[in-house]
Design an enzyme around this catalytic site. Structure first.
Site, mmCIF file in Angstrom:
data_model
loop_
_atom_site.group_PDB
_atom_site.id
_atom_site.type_symbol
_atom_site.label_atom_id
_atom_site.label_comp_id
_atom_site.label_asym_id
_atom_site.label_seq_id
_atom_site.Cartn_x
_atom_site.Cartn_y
_atom_site.Cartn_z
ATOM 1 N N ARG A 558 0.863 -1.122 -0.174
ATOM 2 C CA ARG A 558 -0.072 -0.138 -0.018
ATOM 3 C C ARG A 558 1.108 1.274 -0.152
ATOM 4 O O ARG A 558 1.862 1.513 0.669
ATOM 5 C CB ARG A 558 -0.856 0.149 1.407
ATOM 6 C CG ARG A 558 -1.788 -1.198 1.372
ATOM 7 C CD ARG A 558 -2.919 -1.164 0.441
ATOM 8 N NE ARG A 558 -3.810 -0.184 0.489
ATOM 9 C CZ ARG A 558 -4.919 0.060 -0.132
ATOM 10 N NH1 ARG A 558 -5.474 -1.128 -0.766
ATOM 11 N NH2 ARG A 558 -5.639 1.133 -0.248
ATOM 12 N N VAL A 559 0.374 2.195 -0.798
ATOM 13 C CA VAL A 559 1.274 3.503 -0.731
ATOM 14 C C VAL A 559 0.274 4.667 0.139
ATOM 15 O O VAL A 559 0.590 5.671 0.125
ATOM 16 C CB VAL A 559 1.290 4.020 -2.106
ATOM 17 C CG1 VAL A 559 2.299 3.092 -2.936
ATOM 18 C CG2 VAL A 559 0.313 4.215 -2.948
ATOM 19 N N ASP A 560 -0.803 4.105 0.741
ATOM 20 C CA ASP A 560 -1.571 5.209 1.179
ATOM 21 C C ASP A 560 -1.669 4.959 3.000
ATOM 22 O O ASP A 560 -0.514 4.007 3.296
ATOM 23 C CB ASP A 560 -3.085 5.028 0.840
ATOM 24 C CG ASP A 560 -3.697 3.770 0.921
ATOM 25 O OD1 ASP A 560 -2.920 2.738 1.442
ATOM 26 O OD2 ASP A 560 -4.707 3.409 0.627
ATOM 27 N N ASP A 561 -2.437 5.522 3.669
ATOM 28 C CA ASP A 561 -2.425 5.101 5.172
ATOM 29 C C ASP A 561 -2.890 4.014 5.513
ATOM 30 O O ASP A 561 -3.869 3.803 6.492
ATOM 31 C CB ASP A 561 -2.796 6.338 5.745
ATOM 32 C CG ASP A 561 -1.743 7.622 5.575
ATOM 33 O OD1 ASP A 561 -0.655 7.451 5.553
ATOM 34 O OD2 ASP A 561 -2.439 8.616 5.408
ATOM 35 N N VAL A 562 -2.826 2.787 4.758
ATOM 36 C CA VAL A 562 -3.626 1.491 5.292
ATOM 37 C C VAL A 562 -2.563 0.594 5.362
ATOM 38 O O VAL A 562 -1.409 0.484 4.949
ATOM 39 C CB VAL A 562 -4.208 1.034 4.130
ATOM 40 C CG1 VAL A 562 -4.828 -0.528 4.260
ATOM 41 C CG2 VAL A 562 -5.546 2.021 3.794
#
Ligand code: WTA
Length: 690
Positions: A558-562
């Protein structure tokens, strides 16, 4: 554009079913570097596979992207439609700049997915075939059900639900462990056009309440308790608190249908709210074993499944009926090279998307025999999975890398004492599978005989997006390989510009596929901003990805805040908001760190309210608050007490620095001079092992 690379591989010979170091001389220098390991399916496997070569895949793939209407209508025609879909097979707007995002497949077609899973298969002669083998937590506790029996049970429940006033379009929340009643409940809802929302039975009362408040179900279905490994979990008590909490917020659920799981807990011990709580066994058997089908439009909702995003509030991912049906069935058939004689076992829980698409719908639509396992893979010992494989002669085994890694640590002897000779195809899902786990899975579990389908997909995509077709091309350990039919992946740079050839960047998809989610429940705007606005014109997956020179895709996380913990998606914001609800916690920042077994672990930095001393008890109660608010699976692995957090002068937390501290990459902290107070970094490092 990935096709250019793939095409150049189309003449690859199929080799032995062993790890073969690519010999550039045989295969032509341009194909792959010498470091690449290619793992070929055996000739025998390929020659019997639905898709036996790269050429055949390319032909089908080309048609699927150049003529999606023709490709998917041909497949959809194999299902039962009460009325055929309209002139236009699909309709999409994938570009926020051109207006509202809209995806429709087979609109106007009237069908029912439960009918297609059960009645249709029974009509074609599979009535006496085993639909489900159920294996209980305790070895020796088991049962099974044929397609005929499953239909009867589904109909009884469907009749009951109608009787208590559940109509087409109403929501039903299902909070059940892996009992047969879980797929039965899903199918019963689908039969009458009700929208099921399964909540994983590891979620806490608060998380369940949040979901109940969001989707306002007429009925909640649960059981009194379940045994998992050596623990007993009292599900009904969790539901009681969730219903209390949602009622306080004005959302009252009329009926709580409770299955008596007497292997875990006797009826008499269960707390009861008269008028609301009903024992499943008391009512269901009185209902007829046939039930008319509610024919629904292909675009009528089938289910809502909540998943984590980068904000605190879970997102209700909505899937509709027709496209999801066609897509899950087709992906199941091809990615596992499913044959009618296969016995299929997916270790996922129906509380996650994998259990929806590949325990319940995909396999049953294909008339498959499915193993449903209630227990834990290490109970009573770490050989349990292979015991189950041998017991039911499982031929397709689909699991998550975290399980592979945890069993790998226990040693090969727990595997080799079982035969496993029924195994034919293996599958992996949930997170990138590291090459060493891949090889162990392949060599030790599969005896170097079974291809591995490393399937990349998401709750949002409904079904597999990038996956091997096991007979069609060589695999590379750790790569999900090539896109499924109809899927057009693209890799974009941070400006949203598509990059070609060998590259890495953000993984997006260019056009719709039948299994795509249609909206987020009650929040179409969030759907558009989360998924379609980062890179206008594309669906953005939230994953990083690279493509090698042979066109193979490699997912990088993941590249997001997940964070992806044991294949479970957890939003850092959710954990943070649980932590700060603790009266002694002032601020929290959560990052993911590499974890040997779980893939990623949860690392939480916390600052405390002025004057509160940090102690081990406080640490425990901080972990507890997360367990209570989200569930045990989201419990932080590490609490790092922070007197202050590294922030920019405008007050933004610098997570980049926190990630480096969490993973102890202290020489890679980068520039800290822009921080409002650079000394906090040294303080944090000093407290790292507190
Ligand atoms: C990750 C699970 C690499 C990815 C089906 C994705 C994977 C998220 C793979 C979705 C895979 C899933 N290789 N990464 N084979 N499969 N992922 O919604 O980060 O629970 O975005 O769906 O899991 O998780 P979800």
């Amino acid at each position: 554009n990935h096709l250019r690379h793939v095409e150049s591989m189309a003449h690859l010979p199929s080799g032995a079913g062993r790890i073969t170091r690519l010999n550039a001389l045989i295969l032509g220098e341009a194909l792959a570097s010498e470091e690449d390991d290619l793992v070929f399916p055996s000739e025998d496997f390929s020659s019997h596979a639905h898709v036996s070569s790269l050429q055949k895949y390319l032909e089908m793939y080309q048609r699927s992207v150049h003529d999606p209407s023709g490709f998917w209508s041909d497949i959809a025609s194999e299902f039962y439609w009460r009325e055929k879909w309209g002139q236009q097979v699909y309709h999409e707007n994938f570009d926020v700049r051109k207006g509202k995002i809209k995806i429709e497949w087979f609109k106007g077609g009237m069908t029912n997915i439960c009918y297609n899973c059960l009645d249709r298969n029974i009509e074609s002669g599979k009535g006496d075939k085993t639909a489900i083998y159920w294996e209980g937590n305790e070895p020796g506790l088991d049962s099974s059900m044929t397609y005929n029996q499953l239909l009867a049970r589904v109909c009884q429940l469907a009749n009951y639900l109608k009787d208590v006033g559940v109509h087409k379009g109403d929501a039903v929340v299902i909070y059940l462990p892996m009992l047969m009643e879980l797929p039965i409940a899903m199918l019963a809802c689908a039969r009458i056009g009700a929208i099921h929302s399964v909540v994983f039975a590891g979620f806490s009362a608060e998380s369940l309440a949040q979901r109940i408040i969001d989707c306002r179900p007429k009925v909640v279905i649960t059981c009194n308790a379940v045994r998992r490994g050596s623990k007993i979990i009292y599900l009904k008590e969790i539901v009681d608190s969730a219903l209390l909490e949602s009622a306080q917020k004005g959302i009252v659920t009329d009926v709580c249908l409770t299955y008596e799981n007497d292997s875990a807990m006797k009826k008499e011990m269960t707390k009861w709210t008269k008028g609301r709580d009903i024992w499943w066994q008391d009512v269901i058997l009185k209902y007829p074993v046939t039930c008319d089908v509610e024919w629904v439009d292909a675009e009528d909702p089938l289910f809502l499944l909540y998943t984590s995003g980068s904000t605190g509030k879970p997102k209700g991912v909505l899937h509709t009926t027709g496209g999801y049906m066609v897509y899950t069935a087709t992906t199941f058939k091809y990615a596992f090279d499913y044959k009618p004689t296969d016995i299929y076992w997916c270790t996922a829980d129906c509380g996650w998307i994998t259990g929806h698409s590949y325990v319940t719908y995909g396999p049953l639509l294909n008339g498959a025999t499915v193993v449903v396992f209630e227990g834990a893979p290490n109970y009573p010992d770490v050989g349990r999975c292979w015991d189950i494989v041998d017991k039911y002669k499982v031929s397709i085994f689909y699991t998550a890398p975290t399980l592979v890694r945890s069993l790998m640590r226990e040693g090969d002897e727990h595997v080799s004492r079982y035969s496993r000779k029924s195994l034919r195809v293996l599958g992996s899902v949930g997170e990138p599978i590291n090459p060493s786990a891949w090889r162990w899975f392949f060599n030790v579990i599969g005896d170097a005989r079974c291809p591995i389908s490393d399937t990349w997909w998401q709750t949002e995509t409904g079904g597999f997006m990038i996956t091997p077709l096991p007979g069609a091309w060589p695999q590379k350990p750790g790569s999900a390989t090539f896109p499924f039919f109809g899927v057009q992946p693209v890799i974009v740079d941070e400006k949203g510009v598509e990059i070609e050839g060998e590259c890495s960047g953000y993984l997006c998809v260019k056009s719709s596929w039948p299994g795509a989610f249609r909206t987020l429940h009650g929040d179409h705007e969030r759907y558009e901003t989360t998924y379609f606005s980062a890179f206008p014109g594309y669906y953005f997956s939230g994953d990083g990805c690279s493509r090698d020179k042979d066109g193979y895709y490699w997912l990088t996380g993941r590249v997001d805040d997940v964070i992806n913990v044991s294949g479970h998606r957890i939003g850092t914001a959710e954990v943070e908001s649980a932590l700060v609800s603790h009266p002694q916690c002032a601020e929290a920042a959560v990052v993911g760190v590499e974890h040997e077994v779980k893939g990623q672990g949860i690392y939480a930095f916390v600052t405390l309210v002025e004057g509160v001393p940090y102690s081990d008890d406080l640490r425990k109660s901080l972990v507890m608050v997360v367990r209570n608010q989200i569930g045990a699976f989201a419990a932080p692995d590490k609490i790092h007490w922070a007197p202050g957090l590294p922030k920019t002068r405008s007050g933004k937390i610098m997570r980049r620095i926190l990630r480096k501290i969490a993973s102890r990459q202290l020489d890679e902290l980068g520039d800290t001079s822009t921080l409002a107070d650079p000394t906090v970094v040294d303080q944090l490092i000093a407290l790292a092992d507190c």
